[in-house]
Enzyme design. Structure first.
Site, PDB file in Angstrom:
ATOM      1  CB  SER A  16      -0.929  -0.021   1.205  1.00  0.00           C
ATOM      2  OG  SER A  16      -0.169  -0.099   2.379  1.00  0.00           O
ATOM      3  CE1 TYR A  57      -1.999  10.920  15.586  1.00  0.00           C
ATOM      4  CE2 TYR A  57      -3.858  10.565  17.057  1.00  0.00           C
ATOM      5  CZ  TYR A  57      -2.678  11.218  16.759  1.00  0.00           C
ATOM      6  OH  TYR A  57      -2.178  12.158  17.602  1.00  0.00           O
ATOM      7  CG  ASP A 151      -6.224  -5.662   0.387  1.00  0.00           C
ATOM      8  OD1 ASP A 151      -5.174  -6.289   0.573  1.00  0.00           O
ATOM      9  OD2 ASP A 151      -6.282  -4.421   0.297  1.00  0.00           O
ATOM     10  CD  GLU A 153     -11.036  -3.976   3.481  1.00  0.00           C
ATOM     11  OE1 GLU A 153     -11.839  -4.197   4.404  1.00  0.00           O
ATOM     12  OE2 GLU A 153     -10.179  -3.079   3.516  1.00  0.00           O
ATOM     13  CB  CYS A 385     -12.091  24.629  11.739  1.00  0.00           C
ATOM     14  SG  CYS A 385     -13.782  24.025  11.895  1.00  0.00           S
ATOM     15  N   GLY A 387      -9.016  26.187  15.299  1.00  0.00           N
ATOM     16  CA  GLY A 387      -8.013  27.242  15.505  1.00  0.00           C
ATOM     17  C   GLY A 387      -8.663  28.593  15.690  1.00  0.00           C
ATOM     18  CG  HIS A 511     -11.945  23.195   7.048  1.00  0.00           C
ATOM     19  ND1 HIS A 511     -10.929  22.615   7.768  1.00  0.00           N
ATOM     20  CD2 HIS A 511     -13.065  23.060   7.791  1.00  0.00           C
ATOM     21  CE1 HIS A 511     -11.424  22.139   8.907  1.00  0.00           C
ATOM     22  NE2 HIS A 511     -12.713  22.395   8.938  1.00  0.00           N
ATOM     23  CD  GLU A 513      -8.139  23.386   5.572  1.00  0.00           C
ATOM     24  OE1 GLU A 513      -8.442  24.598   5.616  1.00  0.00           O
ATOM     25  OE2 GLU A 513      -8.508  22.582   6.459  1.00  0.00           O
TER      26      GLU A 513
END
Ligand code: GLN
Length: 546
Positions: A16, A57, A151, A153, A385, A387, A511, A513
């Site tokens: 991956s 994460y 995989d 899935e 946001c 921030g 946002h 960005e």
């Protein structure tokens, strides 16, 4: 009747994280640069209905589209490369497919039939794979399949591709398989066996890839390409080398050099005579490579161990940096590590700080401490946001004197809920897809920093949050010097705050960005970098940050 779209599938094998998203975006860029209309979609085999409920994460940033879809971060790459918006239809997950099929079953649409992976799930996958192509808006639809071939899935997706290849025929449908050719330093050799195995596995599932893109640290050379072609049953010119690149933005040019676009066009019987016009792209790369200045910006967040958690922000700095001919280096600062004693040291040498979006209590006090330092020491500050919400809390506590001011997200009992939940959010119990999501209009007030930057009064930006500035306190804030310079015209929610007595202090509830692309760097990021350059100049010329 518009001519049918050509479908290009991009799958991955061996490992991956080989960069299917970047390869897809790069090929799409080359086709677009030849004048073709192109879109890219991502099919993710996990069972979440969308990545909105995933911890950053796990999968990095959740990217939000104009129409409010919470999507995989690869859609951000698609938009940044192609400069055209994606939508809910561009990201499909197994969860979404199953949800639809199960809802149909509950309605009785299957008329008593046993509902099975083949044909019901695969039919629903195929329907969605063709949806954008059938809109008549695109000549090419690229579909990236998440995960790797092999995989469990991924199986229904590979089966759907197998069926589509048969239904559409080789003129209208092809498969690009991205693999890894590892270099064994002990043997001093590039190894093709993992790629051979991966293609074999693909073949066992009924799909012969048409083109192999091989990630490698070293040049493959003619012989190796020939060998890979022979063992994997593709012609030599369909073995494309993809060398590690210094920047993701180099990849379209590397793919052009390898003639990936020409091979694709030939296979799909499309004209390939005119060369792609990549002049704007090359101009961007030139600026990226030849900066006249360099600054360091601090990004303060709680997910900094995984840089992908702030992907769009990091890329927005690259776009805006190149436009300013300034190399922007990012100093990632963990919000939990900031306290009153070390905040000055953290700021040392920084041209500005950006306090990142986020959820929950962890690291909040560090963010607030950093914002206080930026406000009091006139360091450029950009809050996005959460921030922005922290900037509001900091101002309430330290300027207005509301000592326990907070957001009700972290402190439901606070005496001063300067950030609170909107009425319509209070009854929401489900987490998935229930935030304020997607593009909303904003009116930028005259004579403000924001108005100066945007140069217009009506803007539209994308949102992803539940909590809002509490308008009960607006007057107190404005009287003390924090101005609401962007307001949603429909519900009067505060979208931008700023401090007119500070060189550059801006918090945005949205946002920005998400909308920054190579062709259109975002004005707020452009202006923030300019302010950073100015700040560094002023520090050099004698003004010292406390
Ligand atoms: N947690 C905050 C909210 O839900 C901010 C969200 C964000 O930064 N994206 O309003």
């Amino acid at each position: 009747m518009p001519s049918p779209a050509k479908y290009i599938f991009v799958t991955g094998g061996v490992a991956s994280s080989l960069g299917k998203g970047i390869i897809s975006a790069s090929l799409a860029k080359l086709l677009q640069a030849r004048g073709y209309s192109v879109t890219i979609q991502k099919f993710d085999p996990y069972i979440n209905v969308d990545p909105g409920t995933l911890n950053p994460y796990e999968h990095g940033e959740c990217y939000v589209t104009e129409d409010g879809a919470e999507t995989d971060l690869d859609l951000g790459h698609y938009e940044r490369f192609l400069n055209i918006p994606t939508s809910q239809a561009n990201n499909v997950t197994t969860g979404r497919i199953y949800k639809q099929v199960i809802e149909k079953e509950r309605r009785g649409d299957y008329l008593g039939k046993t509902v099975q992976i083949i044909p019901h799930i695969t039919d629903e996958i195929k329907r969605r794979m063709k949806l954008l192509g059938e809109s008549g808006r695109y000549e090419f639809v690229l579909t990236e399949i998440g995960g790797t071939v092999g995989d469990i899935e991924s199986l229904p997706y590979i089966e759907a591709i197998r069926q589509l290849k048969l239904e559409l025929g080789s003129q209208d449908c092809l498969v690009i398989h991205l693999t890894l050719i590892p270099f064994l330093s002990a043997a001093g050799e590039l190894k093709t066996k993992p790629t051979q195995h991966s293609v074999k596995m693909f073949l066992e599932q009924g799909v012969q890839p048409d083109i192999l893109v091989c990630r490698t640290e070293h040049e493959l050379g003619k012989d190796l390409k020939k060998k890979i072609g022979l063992f994997c049953n593709v012609s030599e010119d369909s073995v494309i080398e993809s060398m590690d690149a210094a920047s993701i933005y180099d990849v379209p040019l590397l793919m052009e050099k390898e003639a990936l676009d020409i091979v694709v066009l030939k296979k799909l019987m499309m004209p390939n005579q005119t060369a792609p016009d990549l002049s704007t792209w090359k101009d961007f790369l030139y600026r990226l490579r030849h900066p006249k200045n360099q600054i360091e910006i601090g990004i303060i967040g709680k997910y900094i161990e995984l840089k992908d958690a702030y992907k769009s922000i990091a890329e927005a700095f690259i776009h805006a940096g190149a436009a300013n001919e300034c190399q922007v280096q990012v100093r990632w600062i963990h919000s939990e590590e900031i306290d009153n004693d070390n905040v000055a040291a953290h700021f040392n040498g920084l041209a500005g700080v950006l306090v990142a979006p986020g959820f929950g209590e962890r690291g909040i006090e560090g963010k607030i401490t950093a914002i206080r330092f930026a406000r009091e020491n006139k360091v450029p500050f950009f809050g996005i946001c959460l921030g922005m919400q922290c900037a509001v809390i900091e101002f309430a506590r330290n300027v207005l004197g509301y000592s326990d001011a907070h957001s009700t997200e972290m402190s439901p009992e606070t005496k001063y809920p300067v950030i609170h939940l909107q009425e319509e959010q209070k009854s929401v119990t489900h987490k998935g897809g229930t935030m304020r999501l997607g593009a909303y209009p904003c009116e930028v007030v005259p004579n403000s920093l924001a108005r100066n930057i945007y140069g217009k009064s009506q803007i539209s930006e994308r949102h992803r949050h539940r909590y809002e500035f509490n308008n009960t306190y607006l007057r107190d804030f404005e009287a003390a010097g924090m101005v609401a310079s962007g307001i949603n015209p429909d519900n009067k929610l505060v979208e931008i705050v700023e401090l007119p007595n500070h060189p550059w202090f801006l918090g945005v509830q949205f946002h920005p960005e998400y909308k920054s692309t190579v062709d259109n760097p975002h004005p707020l990021f452009l202006a923030f970098i300019k302010a950073g350059l100015k700040h560094i100049e002023s520090v050099k010329s004698g003004f010292q940050v406390a």
